[in-house]
Structures are given as C-alpha cells and as structure tokens.
Design an enzyme around this catalytic site. Sequence first.
Site, mmCIF file in Angstrom:
data_model
loop_
_atom_site.group_PDB
_atom_site.id
_atom_site.type_symbol
_atom_site.label_atom_id
_atom_site.label_comp_id
_atom_site.label_asym_id
_atom_site.label_seq_id
_atom_site.Cartn_x
_atom_site.Cartn_y
_atom_site.Cartn_z
ATOM 1 N N HIS A 182 -9.261 0.782 -5.302
ATOM 2 C CA HIS A 182 -8.289 0.036 -4.498
ATOM 3 C C HIS A 182 -6.897 0.506 -4.860
ATOM 4 C CE1 HIS A 182 -11.498 -2.619 -3.312
ATOM 5 N NE2 HIS A 182 -11.837 -2.684 -4.588
ATOM 6 N N TYR A 201 0.805 -1.237 0.000
ATOM 7 C CA TYR A 201 0.000 0.000 0.000
ATOM 8 C C TYR A 201 0.834 1.282 0.000
ATOM 9 C CZ TYR A 201 -3.595 -3.403 1.225
ATOM 10 O OH TYR A 201 -4.434 -4.480 1.224
#
Length: 142
Positions: free
Chosen positions: A101, A22
């Site tokens: 996402h 991430y």
Amino acid sequence: MKFLVLNGVNLNLTGLREKSVYGTKTLDEINAELTAFCKANGDEVTFYQSNIEGELVNKLHEVFLQKSCDAVIFNAGAFTHYSYALRDAIAAIDIPVVEVHMSNVHAREEFRHISVLSSVCKGVICGFGANSYKAAIFAVKA
Ligand code: DQA
C-alpha cells in the site's frame, strides 16, 4: 527475477485522486520508475491493473499456470479489506505475493486496518508512497 506488479481497484487514478494521500505521480510514471529500477538490478517486470476483482483473480491464476513470474507485488486497493476471492486466489498459487500500500493504512480509517489478504501473503509493506513497490521488490530479492 521476474516480477508482476499488480494493481487493483482505483489505482489507475493514482496521481490524479487524493494527491495528499497517494502523491502526484501517475501509475504510468510509477511503473516507468519500477521498470528502470528492475532493469538496473537485472530483473524483469510486467504490469497489470484492473478495477474488476475477477480480472485480478484471472491474472493471479495466469501467472501461476504459465509459471510466468517469480513474485507478485500486489496493491489490491480497497479489495484488500474485503475480497475473500482474491485471498483464495493468493492462497491457491505457489508464487510469493507481497501486499503493498502506498499509504499507511494503519494510520487511516478503521476499515483500512483490516486486510483479508495479509495472512496469505509473504509480507506486507505500506506507508512509503510509490517507494512501497520498490521496497517490496527489494525485500523479495534480499
Ligand atoms: C491503498 C490503500 C487502500 O485502503 C485504498 O483503498 C486504496 C489504496 C494504498 O495504496 O494505500 O485504494 O491500497
């Protein structure tokens, strides 16, 4: 346009958790970049994050009932893969919702390949890290 950037479960730990997946920017840093991006384009943006499914449902109801935004950019985190309550909330409102996402969920574990939200969303963007949010805003405006 007025955007709500909505983040779900565990997204408050962005920049601190699973950095190789991430990235290292915190959610506050990502949101600051989005504020500048929207300002430069003459848009307004507000932010909300919760780890609690019902609070995300409430926020979707709120923007619908108060007509307080034109589009929702939504990273529901793991709720994406199984929350019929969020799916129904998105279906209930007449504001376009873009599913976002940071990671490419299709290149990851099989359970992440399923989204119960996609079919009631305007579109889906994944795999561009923090830029997935910007890409979603750009796409709604284009
Ligand atoms: C995520 C992908 C989800 O599968 C995961 O549960 C998350 C983050 C992403 O931004 O890549 O928490 O939504």
